[in-house]
Design a protein around this motif. Structure first.
Motif, PDB file in Angstrom:
ATOM      1  N   THR A 171      20.216  40.697   7.213  1.00 39.41           N
ATOM      2  CA  THR A 171      20.224  39.582   6.713  1.00 39.41           C
ATOM      3  C   THR A 171      18.627  39.210   6.554  1.00 39.41           C
ATOM      4  O   THR A 171      17.867  39.440   7.529  1.00 39.41           O
ATOM      5  CB  THR A 171      20.882  38.645   7.288  1.00 39.41           C
ATOM      6  N   ARG A 172      18.130  39.054   5.407  1.00 44.15           N
ATOM      7  CA  ARG A 172      16.564  38.463   5.461  1.00 44.15           C
ATOM      8  C   ARG A 172      16.497  37.452   6.202  1.00 44.15           C
ATOM      9  O   ARG A 172      17.133  36.107   6.090  1.00 44.15           O
ATOM     10  CB  ARG A 172      16.420  37.956   4.054  1.00 44.15           C
ATOM     11  N   ILE A 173      15.534  37.310   6.901  1.00 49.56           N
ATOM     12  CA  ILE A 173      15.050  36.043   7.697  1.00 49.56           C
ATOM     13  C   ILE A 173      14.282  34.921   6.790  1.00 49.56           C
ATOM     14  O   ILE A 173      13.405  35.225   6.187  1.00 49.56           O
ATOM     15  CB  ILE A 173      14.006  36.316   8.982  1.00 49.56           C
ATOM     16  N   GLU A 174      14.844  33.631   6.872  1.00 50.16           N
ATOM     17  CA  GLU A 174      14.420  32.671   6.288  1.00 50.16           C
ATOM     18  C   GLU A 174      13.589  31.685   6.821  1.00 50.16           C
ATOM     19  O   GLU A 174      12.701  31.222   6.402  1.00 50.16           O
ATOM     20  CB  GLU A 174      15.460  31.690   5.504  1.00 50.16           C
ATOM     21  N   VAL A 175      13.508  31.633   8.275  1.00 48.70           N
ATOM     22  CA  VAL A 175      13.102  30.474   9.065  1.00 48.70           C
ATOM     23  C   VAL A 175      12.794  30.856  10.343  1.00 48.70           C
ATOM     24  O   VAL A 175      13.595  31.677  10.957  1.00 48.70           O
ATOM     25  CB  VAL A 175      13.942  29.194   9.143  1.00 48.70           C
ATOM     26  N   VAL A 176      11.527  30.933  10.971  1.00 49.88           N
ATOM     27  CA  VAL A 176      10.956  31.398  12.197  1.00 49.88           C
ATOM     28  C   VAL A 176      11.004  30.106  13.152  1.00 49.88           C
ATOM     29  O   VAL A 176      10.583  28.989  12.885  1.00 49.88           O
ATOM     30  CB  VAL A 176       9.841  31.981  12.248  1.00 49.88           C
ATOM     31  N   GLY A 323      20.281  23.502   7.671  1.00 42.39           N
ATOM     32  CA  GLY A 323      21.329  24.018   6.695  1.00 42.39           C
ATOM     33  C   GLY A 323      21.150  25.521   6.225  1.00 42.39           C
ATOM     34  O   GLY A 323      21.512  26.070   5.238  1.00 42.39           O
ATOM     35  N   ARG A 324      21.184  26.271   7.548  1.00 45.74           N
ATOM     36  CA  ARG A 324      21.094  27.803   7.425  1.00 45.74           C
ATOM     37  C   ARG A 324      21.918  28.601   8.413  1.00 45.74           C
ATOM     38  O   ARG A 324      22.290  27.938   9.341  1.00 45.74           O
ATOM     39  CB  ARG A 324      19.495  28.267   7.541  1.00 45.74           C
ATOM     40  N   PRO A 325      22.746  29.455   7.809  1.00 39.65           N
ATOM     41  CA  PRO A 325      23.540  30.297   8.705  1.00 39.65           C
ATOM     42  C   PRO A 325      22.472  30.972  10.007  1.00 39.65           C
ATOM     43  O   PRO A 325      21.296  31.113   9.648  1.00 39.65           O
ATOM     44  CB  PRO A 325      23.958  31.356   7.825  1.00 39.65           C
ATOM     45  N   ALA A 326      23.112  31.162  11.215  1.00 42.11           N
ATOM     46  CA  ALA A 326      22.269  31.811  12.114  1.00 42.11           C
ATOM     47  C   ALA A 326      21.667  32.973  11.847  1.00 42.11           C
ATOM     48  O   ALA A 326      20.504  33.348  12.277  1.00 42.11           O
ATOM     49  CB  ALA A 326      23.306  31.846  13.260  1.00 42.11           C
ATOM     50  N   SER A 327      22.537  33.756  11.295  1.00 40.40           N
ATOM     51  CA  SER A 327      21.810  34.881  10.946  1.00 40.40           C
ATOM     52  C   SER A 327      20.439  35.040   9.906  1.00 40.40           C
ATOM     53  O   SER A 327      19.669  36.319   9.961  1.00 40.40           O
ATOM     54  CB  SER A 327      22.884  35.924   9.954  1.00 40.40           C
ATOM     55  N   GLU A 328      20.020  34.067   9.512  1.00 42.01           N
ATOM     56  CA  GLU A 328      18.962  33.941   8.808  1.00 42.01           C
ATOM     57  C   GLU A 328      17.616  33.147   9.601  1.00 42.01           C
ATOM     58  O   GLU A 328      16.478  33.048   9.167  1.00 42.01           O
ATOM     59  CB  GLU A 328      19.030  32.914   7.518  1.00 42.01           C
ATOM     60  N   LEU A 329      18.083  32.970  10.864  1.00 39.68           N
ATOM     61  CA  LEU A 329      17.121  32.301  11.644  1.00 39.68           C
ATOM     62  C   LEU A 329      16.343  33.258  12.848  1.00 39.68           C
ATOM     63  O   LEU A 329      17.494  34.069  13.457  1.00 39.68           O
ATOM     64  CB  LEU A 329      17.823  31.011  12.185  1.00 39.68           C
ATOM     65  N   LEU A 330      15.284  33.116  12.957  1.00 37.32           N
ATOM     66  CA  LEU A 330      14.482  33.849  14.138  1.00 37.32           C
ATOM     67  C   LEU A 330      13.945  33.197  15.015  1.00 37.32           C
ATOM     68  O   LEU A 330      12.875  32.439  14.828  1.00 37.32           O
ATOM     69  CB  LEU A 330      13.711  35.012  13.389  1.00 37.32           C
TER      70      LEU A 330
END
Length: 369
Positions: A171-176, A323-330
């Motif tokens: 999954t692409r990371i959207e937020v660090v 507002g993001r799924p956990a899989s998009e968070l790093l």
């Protein structure tokens, strides 16, 4: 795009706002910070909560904003509930509704002659989406509300990076998301100073910091109320305020190389979020730190969330607010237990040891799929 451009980033005046809340109100606070920093030409006219215990309502009251509570359970039908919300909003001439509108709640109709718009919105640079405001005439209507340091600018889409490596997530990371102490802030010397200068041993310090301090971090206790008996036991020779001032000042050691990484990420259009365990007074110190102003897209403090890492609810609430799924968070943290807890909640997470590992991990995770 990671998120749509916010109205204040494009120079449009949104004027009168209503904010819907149901929890701690960190998003509300960020909007208050934007207005206080004169980066958003608007006024928050009313805050509407779905329950009377939402801490966001207290934030609004402290900022001098009218509050109302409209509970879905008080109404037999969804239509009656919607009408009640509409009645509150119409009284304030609101032009844009921000925040957590329940999915089942229809957007309230605009007052006669006034277009209305709604948005599930977050401050500039967060990972949520925000629709454009209603096409109201541009006029100066700035009201300074709330407190806090500067706020970030809206970011563009994530820039393409190098090809995905074998170990990068699918999954692409959207937020660090970065921890504060031990990651952004290093060289924690206050405890050593207490032991060296005042003969307050680490064991003695632990009676407080490994005990009641946990309640302070979760917002269940005020440090200024529970700390004085320990200062008496330690024979601290000065005032409570002096203790706190020495603590916050001596442990204020931002890591320039890590802050450079933060700036580089945001310049590349990647939202960067601060997520830390802090009691309310140090949280306020960090919130108003001049060297941190405008350098994060969102800031989460355990005292505001009502729960601290490594509790799974901490990570759930941060993800919900973003507002993001956990899989998009790093997530990066120096404590292995916090890293493991984040991974258990579906987050991508790595232990921070030094800036070289940080940059290597970021390159691996942020590779374009």
């Amino acid at each position: 795009m990671l998120f749509a451009s916010l109205p204040f980033a494009s120079g449009v005046v949104t004027s009168k706002l209503a904010v819907m809340v149901s929890g701690s109100g960190t998003t509300l606070q960020s909007f208050l910070d934007l207005i206080a920093a004169e980066q958003l030409d608007a006024s928050i006219e009313v805050v509407i909560g779905s329950n009377s215990t939402a801490f966001a309502l207290e934030r609004a009251r402290k900022a001098g904003i009218d509050t109302h509570v409209v509970r879905r359970g008080d109404f037999e039908t969804q239509e009656a509930f919607s009408d009640a919300v509409t009645a509150v909003i119409d009284r304030y001439g609101v032009e844009l509704i921000l925040g957590g509108l329940p999915a089942a709640l229809p957007v309230p109709s605009a007052p006669p002659g006034r277009p209305a718009a709604s948005a599930t919105a977050s401050p500039a640079g967060s990972a949520a989406r925000c629709c454009a405001p209603s096409p109201v005439p541009t006029r100066q209507h700035r009201r300074r509300q709330g407190q806090g340091a500067g706020a970030p600018a809206c970011q563009p889409a994530l820039a393409p990076l190098s090809p995905r490596t074998q170990n990068a997530p699918m999954t692409r990371i959207e937020v660090v998301v970065l921890d504060f102490d031990g990651v952004l802030n290093t060289s924690m010397v206050f405890g050593e100073w207490l032991a060296r200068e005042h003969a307050i041993t680490r064991e003695q310090q632990g009676h407080f910091f490994d005990g009641l301090f946990a309640d302070c971090n979760s917002g269940d206790a005020d440090m200024l109320d529970v700390l004085p008996p320990f200062l008496d036991q330690w024979r601290w020779p000065y005032t409570l305020d002096a203790f706190v001032e020495h603590w916050f000042t001596l442990d204020d050691n931002l890591a320039p190389d890590v802050m450079d990484v933060v700036d580089s990420l945001r310049e590349a259009g990647i939202p960067v979020v601060l997520a830390t365990n802090q009691e309310q007074h140090r949280a306020e110190y960090i919130r108003n730190h001049p060297d941190l102003a405008g350098r994060f897209d969102h800031r989460f403090f355990s005292c505001d969330l009502g729960v601290a890492k490594p509790d799974a609810r901490y990570f759930e609430r941060v993800a919900d607010e973003l507002g993001r799924p956990a899989s998009e968070l790093l997530f990066f943290d120096d404590h292995p237990g916090n890293v493991d807890a984040a991974r258990s909640g579906g987050w991508n997470a790595e232990q921070f040891t030094d800036v070289d590992k940080l940059t290597t991990d970021l390159q691996r995770y942020l590779a374009q799929p």
